[in-house]
Design a protein around this motif. Structure first.
Motif, PDB file in Angstrom:
ATOM      1  N   ILE A 122       0.866  -1.159  -0.014  1.00 37.56           N
ATOM      2  CA  ILE A 122      -0.193   0.320  -0.090  1.00 37.56           C
ATOM      3  C   ILE A 122       0.800   1.009   0.101  1.00 37.56           C
ATOM      4  CG2 ILE A 122      -1.458   1.486   1.578  1.00 37.56           C
ATOM      5  CD1 ILE A 122      -3.181  -0.567  -0.188  1.00 37.56           C
ATOM      6  N   LEU A 123       1.898   1.464   0.923  1.00 42.82           N
ATOM      7  CA  LEU A 123       2.811   2.554   0.757  1.00 42.82           C
ATOM      8  C   LEU A 123       3.633   2.618  -0.670  1.00 42.82           C
ATOM      9  CD1 LEU A 123       4.533   1.847   4.160  1.00 42.82           C
ATOM     10  CD2 LEU A 123       2.833   3.732   3.852  1.00 42.82           C
ATOM     11  N   GLU A 124       3.821   1.641  -1.202  1.00 40.56           N
ATOM     12  CA  GLU A 124       4.316   1.661  -2.491  1.00 40.56           C
ATOM     13  C   GLU A 124       3.245   2.048  -3.509  1.00 40.56           C
ATOM     14  OE1 GLU A 124       6.985   1.559  -5.779  1.00 40.56           O
ATOM     15  OE2 GLU A 124       7.361   1.136  -3.694  1.00 40.56           O
ATOM     16  N   SER A 125       2.090   1.690  -3.241  1.00 40.94           N
ATOM     17  CA  SER A 125       1.023   2.333  -4.490  1.00 40.94           C
ATOM     18  C   SER A 125       0.690   3.603  -4.107  1.00 40.94           C
ATOM     19  CB  SER A 125      -0.204   1.350  -3.700  1.00 40.94           C
ATOM     20  OG  SER A 125      -0.029   0.090  -4.104  1.00 40.94           O
ATOM     21  N   ARG A 126       0.775   4.142  -2.766  1.00 38.03           N
ATOM     22  CA  ARG A 126       0.813   5.726  -2.697  1.00 38.03           C
ATOM     23  C   ARG A 126       1.781   6.338  -3.310  1.00 38.03           C
ATOM     24  NH1 ARG A 126      -1.287   4.888   3.716  1.00 38.03           N
ATOM     25  NH2 ARG A 126      -3.574   4.300   3.310  1.00 38.03           N
ATOM     26  N   LYS A 127       2.994   5.664  -2.932  1.00 35.30           N
ATOM     27  CA  LYS A 127       3.795   6.514  -3.604  1.00 35.30           C
ATOM     28  C   LYS A 127       3.842   6.749  -5.001  1.00 35.30           C
ATOM     29  CE  LYS A 127       9.143   6.220  -3.868  1.00 35.30           C
ATOM     30  NZ  LYS A 127      10.467   5.502  -3.563  1.00 35.30           N
ATOM     31  N   HIS A 128       3.451   5.491  -5.672  1.00 34.40           N
ATOM     32  CA  HIS A 128       3.438   5.626  -6.977  1.00 34.40           C
ATOM     33  C   HIS A 128       2.527   6.611  -7.538  1.00 34.40           C
ATOM     34  CE1 HIS A 128       2.074   4.307 -11.198  1.00 34.40           C
ATOM     35  NE2 HIS A 128       3.276   3.996 -11.176  1.00 34.40           N
ATOM     36  N   GLU A 129       1.131   6.533  -6.837  1.00 29.98           N
ATOM     37  CA  GLU A 129       0.194   7.512  -6.851  1.00 29.98           C
ATOM     38  C   GLU A 129       0.623   8.874  -7.223  1.00 29.98           C
ATOM     39  OE1 GLU A 129      -4.393   8.495  -5.683  1.00 29.98           O
ATOM     40  OE2 GLU A 129      -2.887   7.256  -4.243  1.00 29.98           O
ATOM     41  N   LEU A 130       1.384   9.272  -6.179  1.00 24.47           N
ATOM     42  CA  LEU A 130       1.885  10.757  -5.780  1.00 24.47           C
ATOM     43  C   LEU A 130       2.750  10.935  -7.076  1.00 24.47           C
ATOM     44  CD1 LEU A 130       2.322  10.840  -2.031  1.00 24.47           C
ATOM     45  CD2 LEU A 130       0.631  11.950  -3.390  1.00 24.47           C
ATOM     46  N   GLN A 131       3.516  10.034  -7.634  1.00 21.30           N
ATOM     47  CA  GLN A 131       4.574  10.490  -8.522  1.00 21.30           C
ATOM     48  C   GLN A 131       4.017  10.563  -9.875  1.00 21.30           C
ATOM     49  OE1 GLN A 131       7.323   7.276  -7.722  1.00 21.30           O
ATOM     50  NE2 GLN A 131       8.661   8.355  -6.234  1.00 21.30           N
ATOM     51  N   LEU A 137      -3.419   6.361 -14.368  1.00 22.16           N
ATOM     52  CA  LEU A 137      -4.329   5.822 -13.218  1.00 22.16           C
ATOM     53  C   LEU A 137      -4.253   4.339 -13.092  1.00 22.16           C
ATOM     54  CD1 LEU A 137      -7.365   8.074 -12.183  1.00 22.16           C
ATOM     55  CD2 LEU A 137      -5.355   7.500 -11.068  1.00 22.16           C
ATOM     56  N   GLN A 138      -4.271   3.646 -14.367  1.00 27.48           N
ATOM     57  CA  GLN A 138      -4.559   2.121 -14.400  1.00 27.48           C
ATOM     58  C   GLN A 138      -3.109   1.338 -13.678  1.00 27.48           C
ATOM     59  OE1 GLN A 138      -5.917   0.091 -17.597  1.00 27.48           O
ATOM     60  NE2 GLN A 138      -6.788   2.019 -18.706  1.00 27.48           N
ATOM     61  N   THR A 139      -2.020   2.074 -13.968  1.00 24.16           N
ATOM     62  CA  THR A 139      -0.757   1.261 -13.120  1.00 24.16           C
ATOM     63  C   THR A 139      -1.116   1.385 -11.556  1.00 24.16           C
ATOM     64  OG1 THR A 139       0.502   1.928 -14.757  1.00 24.16           O
ATOM     65  CG2 THR A 139       1.584   1.251 -12.998  1.00 24.16           C
ATOM     66  N   THR A 140      -1.563   2.567 -11.061  1.00 20.02           N
ATOM     67  CA  THR A 140      -1.644   2.812  -9.828  1.00 20.02           C
ATOM     68  C   THR A 140      -2.804   1.949  -9.414  1.00 20.02           C
ATOM     69  OG1 THR A 140      -1.102   5.267  -9.756  1.00 20.02           O
ATOM     70  CG2 THR A 140      -2.321   4.535  -8.289  1.00 20.02           C
ATOM     71  N   ILE A 141      -3.901   1.659 -10.063  1.00 23.08           N
ATOM     72  CA  ILE A 141      -5.083   0.782  -9.537  1.00 23.08           C
ATOM     73  C   ILE A 141      -4.627  -0.515  -9.470  1.00 23.08           C
ATOM     74  CG2 ILE A 141      -7.154  -0.349 -10.759  1.00 23.08           C
ATOM     75  CD1 ILE A 141      -7.812   2.350 -11.975  1.00 23.08           C
ATOM     76  N   GLU A 142      -3.515  -0.898 -10.359  1.00 17.71           N
ATOM     77  CA  GLU A 142      -3.267  -2.288 -10.344  1.00 17.71           C
ATOM     78  C   GLU A 142      -2.413  -2.569  -9.044  1.00 17.71           C
ATOM     79  OE1 GLU A 142      -0.850  -2.839 -14.034  1.00 17.71           O
ATOM     80  OE2 GLU A 142      -2.478  -2.708 -15.373  1.00 17.71           O
ATOM     81  N   LYS A 143      -1.739  -1.443  -8.796  1.00 22.57           N
ATOM     82  CA  LYS A 143      -0.814  -1.680  -7.464  1.00 22.57           C
ATOM     83  C   LYS A 143      -1.663  -1.918  -6.248  1.00 22.57           C
ATOM     84  CE  LYS A 143       3.461   0.229  -9.066  1.00 22.57           C
ATOM     85  NZ  LYS A 143       4.279  -0.839  -8.712  1.00 22.57           N
ATOM     86  N   TYR A 144      -2.581  -0.980  -6.203  1.00 24.03           N
ATOM     87  CA  TYR A 144      -3.652  -1.051  -5.132  1.00 24.03           C
ATOM     88  C   TYR A 144      -4.218  -2.240  -5.026  1.00 24.03           C
ATOM     89  CZ  TYR A 144      -3.384   3.620  -3.085  1.00 24.03           C
ATOM     90  OH  TYR A 144      -3.119   4.979  -2.417  1.00 24.03           O
TER      91      TYR A 144
END
Length: 201
Positions: A122-131, A137-144
């Motif tokens: 989740i921390l990695e997902s949030r970091k990716h989202e902010l960056q 958004l689709q890559t961020t969605i996949e991480k979450y």
């Protein structure tokens, strides 16, 4: 969004990505969330504009892109809201030694490993989202989604009957303590009466 959005890609995303996320959220929380409903309503509004035969093609294409963006946001919100509820429940479970051992059908070390793996994801997902705000958004969605999948492996091994039994046992113990204290108080009062009469005739 640089990728060309068509009604087919919108439909594919809706059924293969959005609906599973929405089903997970509503199935786990047993409620519909305003943020997700608002995004869905916005997506539907733009979709209706796209389907309007009276609008120019350029305007219709712009609306299908906006509809798709709202649907992506709704999907991301599903996973983020899901995490908030799951995290709260898992924190309560992890912090309770008795429930951690008796109410989960997996080894304690495996449970803790998966929990920490999920929180790190989740921390990695949030970091990716902010960056990547406004980029993809689709890559961020996949991480979450991948992080939530880890928590599912914990949730499916939690025994709800065992959880209820532990809670019932604790409530019973508290009531026994209260009744015992009440009885001791009454007996102490009765026992003290002769002493008080002796001291204060």
């Amino acid at each position: 969004m640089s990728t060309q959005i068509t009604i087919d890609s919108y439909r594919d995303f809706y059924f293969s990505i959005f609906l599973p996320a929405y089903a997970d959220l509503t199935g786990y929380t047993l409620e519909k969330h305003k943020a997700v409903l608002y995004a869905i309503d916005s997506a539907n509004s733009h979709l209706m504009q796209y389907l309007s035969p009276t609008l120019e093609q350029k305007i219709r294409e712009e609306n299908i892109r906006k509809a798709f963006t709202h649907l992506e946001r709704a999907t991301l919100d599903c996973y983020k809201l899901m995490w908030l509820h799951v995290e709260s429940d898992l924190k309560s479970l992890i912090s309770d030694k008795e429930k951690r051992v008796l109410c989960v059908n997996m080894g304690e070390s495996d449970l803790l490993y998966k929990y920490h793996k999920a929180t790190n994801a989740i921390l990695e997902s949030r970091k990716h989202e902010l960056q990547n705000i406004g980029i993809n958004l689709q890559t961020t969605i996949e991480k979450y989604r991948d992080a939530i999948e880890i928590t599912k492996k914990i949730i499916e091994n939690i025994d709800p009957i065992a959880l209820d039994m532990v809670d019932i046992k604790r409530r019973r113990s508290r009531w026994i303590e209260i009744i015992f204290a009440f009885i001791i108080g009454i007996l102490s009062t009765i026992a003290s009466q002769p002493i008080l009469k002796f001291l204060f005739p």
